[in-house]
Motif scaffolding. Structure first.
Motif, mmCIF file in Angstrom:
data_model
loop_
_atom_site.group_PDB
_atom_site.id
_atom_site.type_symbol
_atom_site.label_atom_id
_atom_site.label_comp_id
_atom_site.label_asym_id
_atom_site.label_seq_id
_atom_site.Cartn_x
_atom_site.Cartn_y
_atom_site.Cartn_z
ATOM 1 N N VAL A 1 -6.496 6.531 -0.633
ATOM 2 C CA VAL A 1 -5.489 5.504 -0.369
ATOM 3 C C VAL A 1 -5.458 4.556 -1.566
ATOM 4 O O VAL A 1 -6.483 4.047 -1.996
ATOM 5 C CB VAL A 1 -5.803 4.715 0.919
ATOM 6 N N VAL A 2 -4.261 4.353 -2.098
ATOM 7 C CA VAL A 2 -4.083 3.516 -3.279
ATOM 8 C C VAL A 2 -3.312 2.262 -2.893
ATOM 9 O O VAL A 2 -2.328 2.338 -2.168
ATOM 10 C CB VAL A 2 -3.293 4.302 -4.360
ATOM 11 N N GLN A 3 -3.760 1.121 -3.386
ATOM 12 C CA GLN A 3 -3.033 -0.134 -3.217
ATOM 13 C C GLN A 3 -2.435 -0.502 -4.567
ATOM 14 O O GLN A 3 -3.103 -0.400 -5.598
ATOM 15 C CB GLN A 3 -3.958 -1.245 -2.740
ATOM 16 N N ASP B 1 -14.098 -3.453 -10.739
ATOM 17 C CA ASP B 1 -13.793 -3.155 -9.343
ATOM 18 C C ASP B 1 -13.210 -4.376 -8.636
ATOM 19 O O ASP B 1 -13.562 -5.516 -8.944
ATOM 20 C CB ASP B 1 -15.056 -2.721 -8.597
ATOM 21 N N ALA C 1 -10.582 0.146 -9.874
ATOM 22 C CA ALA C 1 -9.251 -0.397 -10.136
ATOM 23 C C ALA C 1 -8.837 -0.155 -11.580
ATOM 24 O O ALA C 1 -9.683 -0.011 -12.468
ATOM 25 C CB ALA C 1 -9.236 -1.893 -9.817
ATOM 26 N N GLN D 1 -13.904 -1.699 -4.955
ATOM 27 C CA GLN D 1 -13.068 -0.505 -5.108
ATOM 28 C C GLN D 1 -12.688 -0.332 -6.582
ATOM 29 O O GLN D 1 -12.332 -1.305 -7.249
ATOM 30 C CB GLN D 1 -11.790 -0.630 -4.269
ATOM 31 N N ALA E 1 0.829 -1.205 0.000
ATOM 32 C CA ALA E 1 0.000 0.000 0.000
ATOM 33 C C ALA E 1 0.858 1.247 0.000
ATOM 34 O O ALA E 1 1.964 1.262 0.500
ATOM 35 C CB ALA E 1 -0.897 0.001 1.233
ATOM 36 N N ILE F 1 -5.508 -0.109 -7.092
ATOM 37 C CA ILE F 1 -6.836 -0.154 -6.474
ATOM 38 C C ILE F 1 -7.011 1.107 -5.644
ATOM 39 O O ILE F 1 -6.208 1.389 -4.756
ATOM 40 C CB ILE F 1 -6.995 -1.406 -5.586
ATOM 41 N N LEU F 2 -8.051 1.861 -5.938
ATOM 42 C CA LEU F 2 -8.300 3.127 -5.267
ATOM 43 C C LEU F 2 -9.275 2.924 -4.119
ATOM 44 O O LEU F 2 -10.428 2.548 -4.327
ATOM 45 C CB LEU F 2 -8.859 4.149 -6.257
ATOM 46 N N GLY F 3 -8.808 3.166 -2.910
ATOM 47 C CA GLY F 3 -9.642 3.015 -1.722
ATOM 48 C C GLY F 3 -10.176 4.345 -1.238
ATOM 49 O O GLY F 3 -10.077 5.376 -1.913
ATOM 50 N N ASN F 4 -10.728 4.331 -0.059
ATOM 51 C CA ASN F 4 -11.293 5.530 0.553
ATOM 52 C C ASN F 4 -10.212 6.552 0.865
ATOM 53 O O ASN F 4 -9.066 6.201 1.102
ATOM 54 C CB ASN F 4 -12.043 5.158 1.838
ATOM 55 N N ASN G 1 -13.035 -5.938 -4.991
ATOM 56 C CA ASN G 1 -13.681 -5.844 -3.676
ATOM 57 C C ASN G 1 -14.457 -4.538 -3.526
ATOM 58 O O ASN G 1 -14.401 -3.882 -2.491
ATOM 59 C CB ASN G 1 -12.657 -5.987 -2.553
#
Length: 119
Positions: free
Chosen positions: A103-105, A77, A83, A81, A8, A97-100, A79
């Motif tokens: 935050v990017v994974q 997406d 992507a 999110q 992450a 993967i773009l989170g809340n 999960n």
């Protein structure tokens, strides 16, 4: 021992806010204030060049090898999110993967494919 599949990194949009390079653990973070907004929509609204630059920064900050993102494509997406699949100049492939809260994974596409086949 199974290694974590996703390293992450915190990435703020726009590109101007950048974190420090990651240590061997593959994780990097930046002490930045992220303005509120729909990050996925902001990414979708960018030109290919702008989005590739943002994805390059995410890959780089995650401590992964990449000199330039040459292509990025939205994928289904992950999960729930948003992507994207990003390809670097050396043909390495990454899943972003773009989170809340921005935050990017960043995960190696090859590692994810291998993990999927191992199931």
């Amino acid at each position: 021992m199974i290694r974590p599949l996703i390293a992450a990194t915190i990435l703020a949009l726009p590109l101007a806010a950048c974190g420090k390079p990651a240590s061997e653990g593959g994780t990097a973070s930046a002490n930045i204030t992220v303005p509120a907004g729909d990050y996925a929509e902001r990414l979708r609204a960018m030109t290919d060049t702008e989005r590739n630059a943002v994805f390059y920064r995410a890959i780089h900050d995650a401590g992964r090898p990449c000199q330039q993102v040459t292509e990025a494509t939205a994928i289904p997406d992950v999960n729930g999110q948003p992507a994207w699949a990003a390809t670097c100049e050396d043909k390495s492939r990454w899943v972003i993967i773009l989170g809340n809260a921005g935050v990017v994974q960043v995960a190696s596409a090859a590692e994810l494919e291998a993990a999927g086949k191992a199931r």
